[in-house]
Design an enzyme around this catalytic site. Structure first.
Site, short mmCIF file in Angstrom:
data_model
loop_
_atom_site.label_atom_id
_atom_site.label_comp_id
_atom_site.label_asym_id
_atom_site.label_seq_id
_atom_site.Cartn_x
_atom_site.Cartn_y
_atom_site.Cartn_z
CG ASP A 127 28.22 30.49 85.79
OD1 ASP A 127 29.46 30.35 85.76
OD2 ASP A 127 27.46 29.96 84.96
NE ARG A 129 30.11 28.06 84.00
CZ ARG A 129 29.17 27.29 83.45
NH1 ARG A 129 29.50 26.20 82.77
NH2 ARG A 129 27.89 27.63 83.55
#
Length: 198
Positions: A127, A129
């Site tokens: 991930d 982000r």
């Protein structure tokens, strides 16, 4: 940091409501994140309700059955319309790897990898982000204490690390449908999302 505020009409169920859409300048990534502020239909109480929603073209726009993104977005808008608060729509397609790479990850998922494993196989993090800009957007709106609509404890930790007090985590519903069961199970088992599924 806030560039433009503009009221826009939205459809919520069968009703049309208004939300204030804000654009921002000075974001280091150069991405066009936006915030939508909802007044709510009743008196405000406590910390504002906030949803950080990462863009998902396939789910949000084309209603893909591979994920639950579109349903989570719709649920958040309905909640914010009633309770008031802010939706941050973040241009972070595919957990930050971009649309084309996400489509490549779909192909790998068809071979048996889960969504996290597919991202790693492509050479990315599980991930990618980062929610620093989301925290900055909230601060630019005068918000430093929130109730966060999410099932993802990683979002709570990052916002806290970036100086936003998360008073509580408000879980979304489980939006299981044909095609996304393995995706939801990966989010729960691999991503530690708070999802009430077996």
């Amino acid at each position: 940091m806030i560039k433009v505020r503009q009221t826009v009409p939205l459809k919520v169920g069968r009703s049309q409501v208004e939300a204030e859409l804000s654009s921002f300048h000075g974001l280091e990534s150069g991405k066009e994140h936006v915030a939508m502020r909802f007044a709510g239909t009743g008196p405000a109480s406590g910390a504002p309700l906030v949803r950080m929603h990462s863009e998902c073209l396939t789910g949000d726009v084309f209603h893909s059955s591979r994920c639950d993104c579109g349903e989570q977005l719709n649920e958040a808008i309905e909640r914010l319309h009633v309770a008031g608060g802010v939706l941050l729509y973040l241009r972070q397609e595919g957990r930050g790897i971009g649309l084309y790479n996400k489509l490549d990850a779909y192909a790998l998922q068809d071979t048996g990898l889960n969504t996290y494993e597919a991202n790693v196989k492509l050479g990315f993090g599980e991930d990618q982000r980062d929610f620093a800009e989301a925290a900055g957007m909230l601060k630019a709106m005068g918000i430093d204490r929130i109730r966060l609509i999410t099932n993802n404890p990683r979002k709570v930790k990052q916002l806290t690390d970036y100086g936003i007090e998360v008073e509580s985590m408000v879980n979304t519903s489980v939006h299981m449908k044909p095609g996304n069961e393995s995706y939801l199970k990966a989010k729960k088992c691999h991503g530690n999302h708070h999802l009430a599924i077996d």
